[in-house]
Motif scaffolding. Structure first.
Motif, PDB file in Angstrom:
ATOM      1  N   ALA A 168       0.661  -1.164   0.012  1.00  0.00           N
ATOM      2  CA  ALA A 168       0.093  -0.085   0.046  1.00  0.00           C
ATOM      3  C   ALA A 168       0.992   1.300  -0.224  1.00  0.00           C
ATOM      4  O   ALA A 168       0.434   2.272  -0.799  1.00  0.00           O
ATOM      5  CB  ALA A 168      -0.892   0.017   1.199  1.00  0.00           C
ATOM      6  N   MET A 169       1.914   1.210   0.849  1.00  0.00           N
ATOM      7  CA  MET A 169       2.845   2.342   0.972  1.00  0.00           C
ATOM      8  C   MET A 169       3.601   2.482  -0.439  1.00  0.00           C
ATOM      9  O   MET A 169       3.509   3.812  -1.061  1.00  0.00           O
ATOM     10  CB  MET A 169       3.926   2.269   2.086  1.00  0.00           C
ATOM     11  N   GLN A 170       3.883   1.538  -1.270  1.00  0.00           N
ATOM     12  CA  GLN A 170       4.686   1.671  -2.370  1.00  0.00           C
ATOM     13  C   GLN A 170       3.848   2.226  -3.472  1.00  0.00           C
ATOM     14  O   GLN A 170       4.069   2.883  -4.343  1.00  0.00           O
ATOM     15  CB  GLN A 170       5.123   0.473  -2.945  1.00  0.00           C
ATOM     16  N   LYS A 171       2.269   1.836  -3.480  1.00  0.00           N
ATOM     17  CA  LYS A 171       1.377   2.064  -4.332  1.00  0.00           C
ATOM     18  C   LYS A 171       1.129   3.819  -4.397  1.00  0.00           C
ATOM     19  O   LYS A 171       1.067   4.388  -5.345  1.00  0.00           O
ATOM     20  CB  LYS A 171      -0.077   1.417  -4.132  1.00  0.00           C
ATOM     21  N   THR A 172       1.149   4.256  -3.143  1.00  0.00           N
ATOM     22  CA  THR A 172       1.102   5.523  -2.903  1.00  0.00           C
ATOM     23  C   THR A 172       1.974   6.531  -3.386  1.00  0.00           C
ATOM     24  O   THR A 172       1.774   7.400  -3.961  1.00  0.00           O
ATOM     25  CB  THR A 172       0.718   5.918  -1.222  1.00  0.00           C
ATOM     26  N   LYS A 216       4.378   9.745  -7.682  1.00  0.00           N
ATOM     27  CA  LYS A 216       5.717   9.922  -8.336  1.00  0.00           C
ATOM     28  C   LYS A 216       6.693  10.278  -7.306  1.00  0.00           C
ATOM     29  O   LYS A 216       7.369  11.210  -7.529  1.00  0.00           O
ATOM     30  CB  LYS A 216       5.550  10.661  -9.645  1.00  0.00           C
ATOM     31  N   LYS A 217       6.602   9.772  -6.020  1.00  0.00           N
ATOM     32  CA  LYS A 217       7.477  10.227  -4.990  1.00  0.00           C
ATOM     33  C   LYS A 217       8.096   8.946  -4.395  1.00  0.00           C
ATOM     34  O   LYS A 217       7.892   8.707  -3.330  1.00  0.00           O
ATOM     35  CB  LYS A 217       6.743  11.156  -4.042  1.00  0.00           C
ATOM     36  N   ASP A 259      -4.324  10.438   6.714  1.00  0.00           N
ATOM     37  CA  ASP A 259      -3.511  10.975   5.702  1.00  0.00           C
ATOM     38  C   ASP A 259      -2.282   9.986   5.293  1.00  0.00           C
ATOM     39  O   ASP A 259      -1.924   9.736   4.138  1.00  0.00           O
ATOM     40  CB  ASP A 259      -2.745  12.204   5.954  1.00  0.00           C
ATOM     41  N   PHE A 260      -1.673   9.436   6.124  1.00  0.00           N
ATOM     42  CA  PHE A 260      -0.672   8.519   5.900  1.00  0.00           C
ATOM     43  C   PHE A 260      -0.851   6.801   6.487  1.00  0.00           C
ATOM     44  O   PHE A 260      -1.511   6.661   7.322  1.00  0.00           O
ATOM     45  CB  PHE A 260       0.466   8.929   6.734  1.00  0.00           C
ATOM     46  N   GLU A 261      -0.332   5.962   5.647  1.00  0.00           N
ATOM     47  CA  GLU A 261      -0.203   4.692   6.072  1.00  0.00           C
ATOM     48  C   GLU A 261       0.783   4.340   7.020  1.00  0.00           C
ATOM     49  O   GLU A 261       1.783   4.859   7.165  1.00  0.00           O
ATOM     50  CB  GLU A 261      -0.184   3.672   5.043  1.00  0.00           C
ATOM     51  N   ALA A 262       0.186   3.446   7.975  1.00  0.00           N
ATOM     52  CA  ALA A 262       1.076   3.450   9.130  1.00  0.00           C
ATOM     53  C   ALA A 262       1.253   1.892   9.630  1.00  0.00           C
ATOM     54  O   ALA A 262      -0.018   1.280   9.561  1.00  0.00           O
ATOM     55  CB  ALA A 262       1.095   4.300  10.456  1.00  0.00           C
ATOM     56  N   VAL A 263       2.083   1.144  10.183  1.00  0.00           N
ATOM     57  CA  VAL A 263       1.939  -0.094  10.855  1.00  0.00           C
ATOM     58  C   VAL A 263       2.385   0.161  12.409  1.00  0.00           C
ATOM     59  O   VAL A 263       3.472   0.699  12.575  1.00  0.00           O
ATOM     60  CB  VAL A 263       3.132  -1.169  10.336  1.00  0.00           C
ATOM     61  N   SER A 315       1.807  11.301   1.573  1.00  0.00           N
ATOM     62  CA  SER A 315       0.475  11.025   2.078  1.00  0.00           C
ATOM     63  C   SER A 315      -0.384  10.574   1.139  1.00  0.00           C
ATOM     64  O   SER A 315      -0.409  10.820   0.009  1.00  0.00           O
ATOM     65  CB  SER A 315       0.109  12.690   2.220  1.00  0.00           C
ATOM     66  N   ARG A 316      -1.225   9.480   1.514  1.00  0.00           N
ATOM     67  CA  ARG A 316      -2.125   8.838   0.498  1.00  0.00           C
ATOM     68  C   ARG A 316      -3.219   9.707   0.076  1.00  0.00           C
ATOM     69  O   ARG A 316      -3.873   9.371  -1.021  1.00  0.00           O
ATOM     70  CB  ARG A 316      -2.695   7.622   1.140  1.00  0.00           C
TER      71      ARG A 316
END
Length: 175
Positions: free
Chosen positions: A61-65, A70-71, A109-113, A133-134
């Motif tokens: 999910a983080m990689q997809k965001t 494009k960051k 806003d952000f993905e987290a574990v 930020s997603r």
């Protein structure tokens, strides 16, 4: 008396996510009688995600965001550690405080574990956050100001709300 640390992740975000949810560090079995019901034989695992479906899919999910906006370079994420004094909190309390800490800082806003590790005398949370930020693609930037005002301020507020001790600042902070 929670203390906090933050590290920028510049390589291998996937390794940090795996570390945060390491089953050998986040599980609590029936042998720890002060927190677990002795009649239960199931293992309790202290892992939660924020804005991800599961810990297993968090890195994807983080990689997809990152790709969407494009960051994909620079700081890939941040690794926060929130540690409590031995005996001050139960593993359940430590985990809930860690989850609320992440919710307050990163909201929708952000993905987290969030993984609460119990392999030391002091329960401690490892929180790995995507740097992008997603919701709008802006990057989170950690600075001394954001650390003292946002990170430490949020952790201290949660400690006070939960009747835990807070470390009083003495002089200037240290690296």
């Amino acid at each position: 008396m929670a203390y906090t640390k933050v590290f920028a992740i510049r390589a291998r975000l996937d390794d940090r996510v795996k570390y945060a949810v390491n089953g050998e560090k986040t599980e609590l079995d029936e042998r720890i009688v002060y927190t677990a019901d002795p009649e239960k034989t199931d293992t309790v695992r202290f892992v939660t995600t924020l804005n991800c479906r599961s810990a297993e899919t968090a890195f994807a999910a983080m990689q997809k965001t990152k790709k969407k906006y494009k960051k994909t370079g620079g700081v890939l994420g941040y690794h926060f550690i929130q540690s409590f004094a031995p005996g001050e909190v139960t593993p359940e309390q430590a985990h809930e405080i860690g989850c609320e800490f992440a919710r307050r800082l990163f909201g929708e806003d952000f993905e987290a574990v969030i993984g609460t590790h119990l392999d030391k005398a002091h329960p401690h949370n490892h929180i790995v956050v995507n740097s992008v930020s997603r919701t709008d693609g802006h990057k989170y930037h950690s600075s001394p100001e954001s650390y003292y005002n946002d990170v430490r301020g949020t952790s201290d507020a949660l400690c006070r709300e939960n009747d835990l001790s807070v470390i009083a600042p003495q002089g200037k902070g240290k690296h």
